[in-house]
Scaffold this motif. Structure first.
Motif, PDB file in Angstrom:
ATOM      1  N   UNK B   7     -36.794 -54.627 -47.175  1.00 42.45           N
ATOM      2  CA  UNK B   7     -37.590 -55.729 -47.742  1.00 42.45           C
ATOM      3  C   UNK B   7     -38.610 -55.197 -48.739  1.00 42.45           C
ATOM      4  N   UNK B  10     -41.554 -52.950 -47.696  1.00 44.49           N
ATOM      5  CA  UNK B  10     -41.196 -51.601 -47.228  1.00 44.49           C
ATOM      6  C   UNK B  10     -40.690 -50.739 -48.386  1.00 44.49           C
ATOM      7  N   UNK B  61     -40.651 -59.914 -36.115  1.00 45.87           N
ATOM      8  CA  UNK B  61     -40.314 -60.634 -37.340  1.00 45.87           C
ATOM      9  C   UNK B  61     -39.458 -59.793 -38.291  1.00 45.87           C
ATOM     10  N   UNK B  62     -38.772 -58.817 -37.766  1.00 47.40           N
ATOM     11  CA  UNK B  62     -37.826 -58.042 -38.570  1.00 47.40           C
ATOM     12  C   UNK B  62     -36.422 -58.422 -38.109  1.00 47.40           C
ATOM     13  N   UNK B  94     -34.739 -57.064 -43.126  1.00 53.39           N
ATOM     14  CA  UNK B  94     -35.553 -58.053 -43.822  1.00 53.39           C
ATOM     15  C   UNK B  94     -36.642 -58.600 -42.920  1.00 53.39           C
ATOM     16  N   UNK B  95     -37.672 -59.075 -43.589  1.00 51.62           N
ATOM     17  CA  UNK B  95     -38.747 -59.757 -42.873  1.00 51.62           C
ATOM     18  C   UNK B  95     -38.334 -61.198 -42.660  1.00 51.62           C
TER      19      UNK B  95
END
Lengths: 371, 100
Positions: B7, B10, B61-62, B94-95
């Motif tokens: 994401x 990151x 939340x990943x 992804x978040x």
């Protein structure tokens, strides 16, 4: 001429505000770490170009950033904040036991004399220390494992260790404050801790003399009077003249008994500043007037400082780490609001002006004087 | 090589743009754990951002996607799809959307 650098942590990144010693014209630089919550940035008193930042977010957790060039470039350092030993429980809001769980770093406190030694206050409440510039963090377990620790309950904002004062006069003396456990003092470098909450009166706890459970919002100290502490708590402004052993109320004529930050003038140890806020659920200034209150008598007698601050329709908040002073003469005062304004006074609070108006909600403000 | 999509936050932390190509060395199937081990070894600044440093659990939340499948709740030791191991499809970190 000396310069000033103001480090601003916000809900969506960090900003660096700079000016020369006149503090008239400002440069705003940022955001650094855009999109992340920056609970706090702090520069090393021993090396102003060494700055630590607490970077966190709900998606990707906690990081610590370090700059060695005054905030121009940053690198991540260690983020392993482990609770040491048998972790155990504290009390949850509903009174049930709940295991300690790391959430974020609220406050960073570099040591006075070593840029590589730095302390960090966590939610859930714990105190960490690094002696290698933030690469490795070690919990000072004596605080969290204090016999009262299992009875600590979070405040509305979490069970956060938000204040760390490294006493400049007494080697090994550290003060901390935790919402909503109260204030604590160590005289042995953080190995053992003593609750220092005698005299605090907290309206909604059943035992007013309870050893812990007081909603302390912030504590400050003037380096020339190390045994005198000033406290803004959920109820009242307090002072202690015996290193926290006892407290007395100095709210005097303040228009509310609530607020978050408290700061002391750099050159006048009996001149203190608060920003009264309406309690409990409103959390905005009384009457829609943003007023800093100054006491030149160490409390009890307060005057509103309004010149340059909005005096109508203002409903912002000022959080506990969002007020700071510089050490120039006259002393500069800075504070940031939940509306994204950073105000400053270059004359000890007599007059105010915004440095910047439209940042994300401000979480913290620190001021550095540069050679 | 395993293709990994990180994401935006990151990527910024890791100072990369675009996809990351990771070599997963050693015997045995290519798994989520081994890919993340390799990512964290090459980009240590990502330690703790994708999964908890101690429990190894995915942060809440990943999410992990690959080949149009949500692999977030698969065992970290389950083999990844062959198209990922052959480098034909990326492993996507992804978040998660979290709104109201």
């Amino acid at each position: 001429m000396s310069g000033v650098r103001v480090l601003v942590g916000t809900r969506k990144g960090a900003f660096v505000l700079t000016s020369d010693g006149r503090r008239g014209d400002w440069t705003v630089e940022g955001p650094h770490f855009g999109g992340w919550e920056i609970y706090h940035l702090a520069g090393s008193p021993a090396d102003p170009n060494r700055i630590y930042a607490s970077q966190s977010g709900g998606w990707f957790g906690q990081l610590i950033q370090r700059s060695d060039d005054g905030g121009k470039t940053w690198n991540t350092v260690g983020n392993d904040f482990a609770y040491a030993g048998d972790v155990g429980d504290h009390l949850w809001y509903d009174g049930t036991p709940r295991p300690w769980e790391f959430k974020r770093i609220w406050h960073i406190e570099p040591s006075h004399d070593d840029p590589d030694t730095v302390y960090a206050g966590a939610e859930d409440a714990a105190l960490y220390r690094s002696t290698d510039g933030g690469q490795k963090w070690t919990e000072l377990t004596g605080l969290r494992t204090h016999p009262t620790g299992a009875s600590w309950q979070p405040g509305a904002g979490g069970l956060c260790l938000h204040t760390i004062i490294l006493d400049p006069a007494h080697q090994g003396r550290i003060y901390t404050a935790i919402s909503a456990a109260g204030a604590f003092r160590s005289d042995d470098g953080g190995d053992s801790w003593l609750p220092i909450n005698k005299g605090l009166r907290s309206g909604e706890i059943p035992d007013q003399d309870a050893e812990v459970g007081h909603c302390v919002h912030h504590i400050t100290q003037h380096p020339s009077r190390p045994d005198t502490l000033f406290m803004q708590k959920h109820w009242d402004v307090m002072r202690s003249d015996d290193a926290g052993a006892t407290w007395r109320e100095v709210s005097g004529n303040l228009p509310s008994d609530f607020g978050f930050p408290i700061a002391v003038h750099a050159h006048e140890p009996e001149t203190i500043y608060v920003v009264p806020i309406k309690s409990d659920s409103e959390h905005y200034p009384p009457e829609g007037k943003l007023r800093v209150y100054r006491s030149r008598t160490g409390g009890d007698e307060w005057e509103p400082l309004t010149t340059g601050l909005p005096q109508a329709n203002c409903y912002v908040n000022v959080l506990r780490d969002a007020m700071a002073v510089d050490t120039l003469d006259p002393c500069g005062i800075y504070f940031g609001t939940s509306g994204g304004q950073v105000y400053h006074s270059a004359d000890g609070g007599d007059t105010w002006a915004p440095i910047v108006r439209d940042l994300p909600p401000v979480l913290s403000v620190e001021a550095q004087v540069l050679p | 090589m395993i293709r990994v999509v990180l994401p935006a936050h990151l990527k910024t932390l890791a100072h990369v743009t675009g996809e990351v190509a990771i070599e997963v060395t050693g015997d045995g199937p290519v798994t989520q754990r081994r890919v993340l081990d390799a990512i964290e070894a090459r980009y240590p600044m990502l330690l703790g951002t994708i999964r908890d440093r101690h429990s190894g659990k995915r942060r809440p939340f990943v999410r992990f996607y690959a080949c149009e499948e949500d692999l977030s709740n698969e065992s970290p030791d389950a083999p990844l799809p062959e198209r990922v191991t052959r480098g034909e499809e990326p492993f996507i970190v992804l978040g998660a959307m979290a709104g109201g």
